[in-house]
Scaffold this motif. Sequence first.
Motif, PDB file in Angstrom:
ATOM      1  N   GLU A 149       4.211  -3.808 -10.459  1.00 57.54           N
ATOM      2  CA  GLU A 149       3.854  -3.161  -9.183  1.00 57.54           C
ATOM      3  C   GLU A 149       3.707  -1.650  -9.332  1.00 57.54           C
ATOM      4  N   ALA A 150       4.614  -1.057 -10.108  1.00 54.57           N
ATOM      5  CA  ALA A 150       4.562   0.404 -10.234  1.00 54.57           C
ATOM      6  C   ALA A 150       3.252   0.848 -10.887  1.00 54.57           C
ATOM      7  N   VAL A 186       4.288   2.300  -4.179  1.00 58.00           N
ATOM      8  CA  VAL A 186       4.755   0.964  -4.564  1.00 58.00           C
ATOM      9  C   VAL A 186       4.963   0.116  -3.306  1.00 58.00           C
ATOM     10  N   GLY A 187       5.424   0.766  -2.250  1.00 62.08           N
ATOM     11  CA  GLY A 187       5.616   0.049  -0.990  1.00 62.08           C
ATOM     12  C   GLY A 187       4.307  -0.544  -0.478  1.00 62.08           C
ATOM     13  N   ALA A 228       0.418   0.534  -8.459  1.00 64.45           N
ATOM     14  CA  ALA A 228       0.475   1.655  -7.513  1.00 64.45           C
ATOM     15  C   ALA A 228      -0.135   2.901  -8.141  1.00 64.45           C
ATOM     16  N   ARG A 229       0.211   3.152  -9.389  1.00 63.63           N
ATOM     17  CA  ARG A 229      -0.341   4.347 -10.067  1.00 63.63           C
ATOM     18  C   ARG A 229      -1.853   4.241 -10.187  1.00 63.63           C
ATOM     19  N   GLU A 230      -2.326   3.073 -10.578  1.00 65.47           N
ATOM     20  CA  GLU A 230      -3.761   2.947 -10.837  1.00 65.47           C
ATOM     21  C   GLU A 230      -4.595   2.995  -9.561  1.00 65.47           C
ATOM     22  N   LEU A 231      -3.991   2.571  -8.462  1.00 67.10           N
ATOM     23  CA  LEU A 231      -4.732   2.619  -7.200  1.00 67.10           C
ATOM     24  C   LEU A 231      -4.351   3.840  -6.368  1.00 67.10           C
ATOM     25  N   LEU A 264      -5.139  -6.892 -10.052  1.00 61.55           N
ATOM     26  CA  LEU A 264      -4.304  -6.110 -10.979  1.00 61.55           C
ATOM     27  C   LEU A 264      -2.942  -6.772 -11.203  1.00 61.55           C
ATOM     28  N   ARG A 265      -2.378  -7.320 -10.124  1.00 58.89           N
ATOM     29  CA  ARG A 265      -1.040  -7.931 -10.252  1.00 58.89           C
ATOM     30  C   ARG A 265      -1.089  -9.281 -10.953  1.00 58.89           C
TER      31      ARG A 265
END
Lengths: 166, 252
Positions: free
Chosen positions: A127-128, A138-139, A131-134, A119-120
């Motif tokens: 990153e944000a 974010v950390g 984080a939302r999709e997974l 994804l990245r």
Amino acid sequence: MARGDAEFVEFARAASARLVHAAFLMTGDHHQAEDAAQTALVRTYASWSRIHDDDAYGYARRTLVNHLVDRWRRPMREYPTEEVPEQRRGDVADDVTTRAWLVTILGALSPRERAIVVLRYYFDLPEAQVARELAVSVGTVKSTSSRALEKLRTAAPRTADEEARR
Amino acid sequence: MSELDRLRDAMRATERPDATLDLETVMRAGRRLRIRRRVAGGAAATFVAGLVGVAVVAVGAPGPGGPASTGPAPSVAEAPPSAAASASASTAKEPTPPPTVARGVPGPKPLGQVIDTGVQQGTDRRVYYVVSVSVPGVPKVTIGLAAGRRAPDGTLRTDILVNDVAGADRSPGFHQIGYDERSSDAPVPTFGYFVGPAERIIGTVDGRQVDARMARWSMNKQVVIFWFDPATLTPGERLDGIIARDRAGRRL
């Protein structure tokens, strides 16, 4: 706004290769990749009338990733990551070598790490959004991404050595 | 070139632009899925389970304290299946709403005893209970596991219903796991059920092991319902794996 089959076909033709490849990067297996991409497109088509014009690709991508994550979420599964893909017509040696390298180093990562890396760095999502999709923080994306890259740095020289010995 | 650059290049260079899928098959399957969703949407309550997105109809009367009927049927979920097994009651024109369950609506009647987790959420208590479901074309799946809240007056409201969408719901091993979708004011602790003599269930996340809390289903003691304390596993955080062990510590 409802859209027709012709638009879906146009969209699917444009998106298929990238979805299949993303799934391949996440699973290391061509058959699983094609199955996952097909599942994503089936669900996208089933919801086609509700997907906004500019969101079809994002919808299909999220569906694909979540489908694969769903499978990992179940009791531990293993994916064959050492498999060297079949050589297709027109492949050149470099392509095969690069693909084998890619499969090997991605195989060193956990499913979550692979998903984040794809994804990245394949979809180039911030990153944000990853984080939302997974559905992680974010950390977690940052730390997992960092860990994954460290593994890649460790795996890459070893892989290069192996290639050199061939 | 850094390893990251090399990785990026390799991921792009190995794309196969000629990769194609059978779009006729895709559209045929998509139409079938759409029909299943519509069929399910016309029933009393509609839930879409995560794994393959098959629509499931919850069967039975409303829970204790609920109204005489389950109310108007929620529209059918057509959001992308999330990593969580979940269901949706999204409205028709939302672009890509996160798939949620028929959140906060009265649910189907519990089968057997309702399990009170002791987790307090506002004035409600987090509870889990087994309910009847019907999955088109999957006759061996007749139960699902609901995460709900019990209000002080005893009213049950369902937040998430998860169930298998293939195979048999009483087959040994783990079944569908439910994750919070972060769209509720009352986060749902991660939950699921295991069939077998499990005495301990352990999840792993980011290399950390987390023990689940467990209770056996009153109607079949082989069905072990488990959930993770929200203090040890943040609701919605995905597990990397999960195992069960028997009394002797053997992995099941």
